[in-house]
Each structure stands twice: as C-alpha cells, then as structure tokens.
Design a protein around this motif. Structure first.
Motif, PDB file in Angstrom:
ATOM      1  N   VAL A  71      61.282  70.399  28.441  1.00  0.00           N
ATOM      2  CA  VAL A  71      60.149  71.181  28.930  1.00  0.00           C
ATOM      3  C   VAL A  71      60.058  72.487  28.137  1.00  0.00           C
ATOM      4  O   VAL A  71      61.069  73.063  27.765  1.00  0.00           O
ATOM      5  N   GLN A  72      58.827  72.926  27.901  1.00  0.00           N
ATOM      6  CA  GLN A  72      58.599  74.149  27.133  1.00  0.00           C
ATOM      7  C   GLN A  72      57.559  75.007  27.840  1.00  0.00           C
ATOM      8  O   GLN A  72      56.569  74.485  28.363  1.00  0.00           O
ATOM      9  N   ALA A  73      57.762  76.324  27.834  1.00  0.00           N
ATOM     10  CA  ALA A  73      56.788  77.269  28.376  1.00  0.00           C
ATOM     11  C   ALA A  73      56.226  78.106  27.232  1.00  0.00           C
ATOM     12  O   ALA A  73      56.953  78.452  26.292  1.00  0.00           O
ATOM     13  N   MET A 131      71.064  79.515  32.649  1.00  0.00           N
ATOM     14  CA  MET A 131      69.794  80.073  33.076  1.00  0.00           C
ATOM     15  C   MET A 131      69.178  80.818  31.902  1.00  0.00           C
ATOM     16  O   MET A 131      69.878  81.462  31.139  1.00  0.00           O
ATOM     17  N   GLN A 132      67.850  80.735  31.798  1.00  0.00           N
ATOM     18  CA  GLN A 132      67.106  81.519  30.825  1.00  0.00           C
ATOM     19  C   GLN A 132      66.082  82.351  31.574  1.00  0.00           C
ATOM     20  O   GLN A 132      65.552  81.925  32.598  1.00  0.00           O
ATOM     21  N   SER A 133      65.804  83.517  31.030  1.00  0.00           N
ATOM     22  CA  SER A 133      64.838  84.413  31.651  1.00  0.00           C
ATOM     23  C   SER A 133      64.149  85.202  30.557  1.00  0.00           C
ATOM     24  O   SER A 133      64.744  85.520  29.530  1.00  0.00           O
ATOM     25  N   LYS A 134      62.886  85.499  30.783  1.00  0.00           N
ATOM     26  CA  LYS A 134      62.131  86.267  29.801  1.00  0.00           C
ATOM     27  C   LYS A 134      60.962  86.938  30.499  1.00  0.00           C
ATOM     28  O   LYS A 134      60.332  86.341  31.365  1.00  0.00           O
ATOM     29  N   HIS A 135      60.683  88.167  30.131  1.00  0.00           N
ATOM     30  CA  HIS A 135      59.497  88.861  30.633  1.00  0.00           C
ATOM     31  C   HIS A 135      58.350  88.544  29.689  1.00  0.00           C
ATOM     32  O   HIS A 135      58.424  88.816  28.494  1.00  0.00           O
ATOM     33  N   ARG A 159      59.230  64.656  18.954  1.00  0.00           N
ATOM     34  CA  ARG A 159      60.278  65.413  18.258  1.00  0.00           C
ATOM     35  C   ARG A 159      60.587  66.693  19.005  1.00  0.00           C
ATOM     36  O   ARG A 159      59.704  67.520  19.209  1.00  0.00           O
ATOM     37  N   PRO A 160      61.829  66.914  19.418  1.00  0.00           N
ATOM     38  CA  PRO A 160      62.176  68.159  20.097  1.00  0.00           C
ATOM     39  C   PRO A 160      62.271  69.307  19.100  1.00  0.00           C
ATOM     40  O   PRO A 160      62.531  69.089  17.924  1.00  0.00           O
ATOM     41  N   PRO A 161      62.050  70.549  19.550  1.00  0.00           N
ATOM     42  CA  PRO A 161      62.207  71.684  18.643  1.00  0.00           C
ATOM     43  C   PRO A 161      63.666  71.852  18.256  1.00  0.00           C
ATOM     44  O   PRO A 161      64.565  71.448  18.997  1.00  0.00           O
ATOM     45  N   ARG A 162      63.916  72.440  17.086  1.00  0.00           N
ATOM     46  CA  ARG A 162      65.300  72.600  16.595  1.00  0.00           C
ATOM     47  C   ARG A 162      66.130  73.523  17.460  1.00  0.00           C
ATOM     48  O   ARG A 162      67.248  73.238  17.760  1.00  0.00           O
ATOM     49  N   ALA A 163      65.587  74.686  17.812  1.00  0.00           N
ATOM     50  CA  ALA A 163      66.361  75.647  18.579  1.00  0.00           C
ATOM     51  C   ALA A 163      65.498  76.202  19.691  1.00  0.00           C
ATOM     52  O   ALA A 163      64.317  76.428  19.510  1.00  0.00           O
ATOM     53  N   SER A 164      66.111  76.455  20.824  1.00  0.00           N
ATOM     54  CA  SER A 164      65.349  77.053  21.901  1.00  0.00           C
ATOM     55  C   SER A 164      65.470  78.563  21.797  1.00  0.00           C
ATOM     56  O   SER A 164      66.432  79.085  21.257  1.00  0.00           O
ATOM     57  N   ARG A 165      64.471  79.265  22.307  1.00  0.00           N
ATOM     58  CA  ARG A 165      64.475  80.716  22.291  1.00  0.00           C
ATOM     59  C   ARG A 165      64.975  81.196  23.633  1.00  0.00           C
ATOM     60  O   ARG A 165      64.432  80.857  24.648  1.00  0.00           O
ATOM     61  N   LYS A 166      65.970  82.018  23.617  1.00  0.00           N
ATOM     62  CA  LYS A 166      66.473  82.590  24.862  1.00  0.00           C
ATOM     63  C   LYS A 166      65.956  84.002  24.970  1.00  0.00           C
ATOM     64  O   LYS A 166      65.837  84.704  23.985  1.00  0.00           O
ATOM     65  N   GLY A 167      65.627  84.389  26.214  1.00  0.00           N
ATOM     66  CA  GLY A 167      65.056  85.716  26.406  1.00  0.00           C
ATOM     67  C   GLY A 167      65.972  86.560  27.109  1.00  0.00           C
ATOM     68  O   GLY A 167      66.333  87.552  27.241  1.00  0.00           O
ATOM     69  N   GLY A 204      47.083  85.999  21.308  1.00  0.00           N
ATOM     70  CA  GLY A 204      47.313  84.679  20.747  1.00  0.00           C
ATOM     71  C   GLY A 204      48.216  83.782  21.571  1.00  0.00           C
ATOM     72  O   GLY A 204      48.297  83.901  22.790  1.00  0.00           O
ATOM     73  N   PHE A 205      48.923  82.902  20.851  1.00  0.00           N
ATOM     74  CA  PHE A 205      49.758  81.864  21.463  1.00  0.00           C
ATOM     75  C   PHE A 205      51.206  82.072  21.035  1.00  0.00           C
ATOM     76  O   PHE A 205      51.482  82.269  19.857  1.00  0.00           O
ATOM     77  N   ARG A 206      52.131  82.035  21.996  1.00  0.00           N
ATOM     78  CA  ARG A 206      53.553  82.185  21.694  1.00  0.00           C
ATOM     79  C   ARG A 206      54.397  81.331  22.618  1.00  0.00           C
ATOM     80  O   ARG A 206      54.323  81.496  23.845  1.00  0.00           O
ATOM     81  N   PRO A 207      55.195  80.422  22.066  1.00  0.00           N
ATOM     82  CA  PRO A 207      56.171  79.740  22.918  1.00  0.00           C
ATOM     83  C   PRO A 207      57.152  80.768  23.486  1.00  0.00           C
ATOM     84  O   PRO A 207      57.571  81.682  22.774  1.00  0.00           O
ATOM     85  N   ALA A 208      57.480  80.633  24.757  1.00  0.00           N
ATOM     86  CA  ALA A 208      58.440  81.541  25.388  1.00  0.00           C
ATOM     87  C   ALA A 208      59.856  81.008  25.189  1.00  0.00           C
ATOM     88  O   ALA A 208      60.705  81.693  24.641  1.00  0.00           O
ATOM     89  N   PHE A 209      60.107  79.796  25.654  1.00  0.00           N
ATOM     90  CA  PHE A 209      61.364  79.112  25.386  1.00  0.00           C
ATOM     91  C   PHE A 209      61.283  77.656  25.790  1.00  0.00           C
ATOM     92  O   PHE A 209      60.343  77.241  26.450  1.00  0.00           O
ATOM     93  N   THR A 210      62.281  76.913  25.344  1.00  0.00           N
ATOM     94  CA  THR A 210      62.345  75.487  25.594  1.00  0.00           C
ATOM     95  C   THR A 210      63.689  75.166  26.231  1.00  0.00           C
ATOM     96  O   THR A 210      64.715  75.674  25.796  1.00  0.00           O
TER      97      THR A 210
END
Length: 120
Positions: free
Chosen positions: A21-23, A1-5, A112-120, A11-17
């Motif tokens: 799927v990406q948010a 599970m991933q979670s982020k506030h 192309r998928p992103p290299r690393a996902s961001r976990k929150g 501006g624009f910021r990817p939250a995580f992938t």
C-alpha cells in the motif's frame, strides 16, 4: 510504524509505502487537472480522499463532484481525470493498492513494487 506530517504543498508527492500500500498527497491549483481520457492505473486501485477544496472526477465517463470529505475509489484500469473546479487548491490524500509510483512520483510498471520506502 511510520509517521509523516503531510504539508500538501504543490503537485503530487508520494508520502511513503508499506508493503502493498502507498499513500501520496496531491494538490491541484484552481483550474488545473490531473489525468485525462487515457489515464488509468493498470495494476492498482486508487482511493482518493478530498482534504479541502472542490473539484470534479471523471471516471470512465461518469462524473462525480468532489468536496472536502469526499471519498472516491478508482478501480484498476478505470480511465480517470481529476479537475479543480474551485477557487482554492484542491488537496487530496491518495492511497494506492498496490503501490503505483516510485519515491520521485514516477509511475511504476504494473505489478512492480517501489525499490525503497520513504520513512517520515
């Protein structure tokens, strides 16, 4: 599970992938716009949900008013622009399938998928 506030700053910021799927969060100041007549995601669909504010989406020449609670699907290849037409920031949550941006918000080549996902 991933979670982020989500803060919906500027501006624009990817939250995580997660896999395919990406948010991302996007905030446009009053009078600002993103995209334009030549802007299109070649390999991804974009689901845009308006959290707050008002705006206008122009997708392949069709205009749609945006307000809190609006959900817009921009299919891959559709040219689009999002404009803030209100007096307050336009805050949107965007979901891309498959992912469209790397962790820094730079566009990915189609497929192309992103290299690393961001976990929150």
């Amino acid at each position: 599970m991933q979670s982020k506030h989500l803060r919906f700053g500027k501006g624009f910021r990817p939250a995580f992938t997660v896999r395919k799927v990406q948010a991302a969060e996007m905030v446009l100041a009053p009078g600002a716009c993103e995209g334009g007549p030549d802007n299109a995601h070649r390999g991804t669909d974009q689901w845009l949900f308006v959290v707050s504010g008002t705006g206008l989406a122009i997708v392949d020449g069709a205009r749609r008013r945006l307000r809190a609670g609006s959900l817009l699907v921009i299919e891959r290849g559709e040219r689009h622009e999002i404009r803030n037409t209100g007096r307050t920031p336009l805050r949107t949550l965007n979901v891309y399938a498959p992912p469209a941006y790397d962790a820094e918000g730079e566009p990915l080549p189609a497929g192309r998928p992103p290299r690393a996902s961001r976990k929150g």
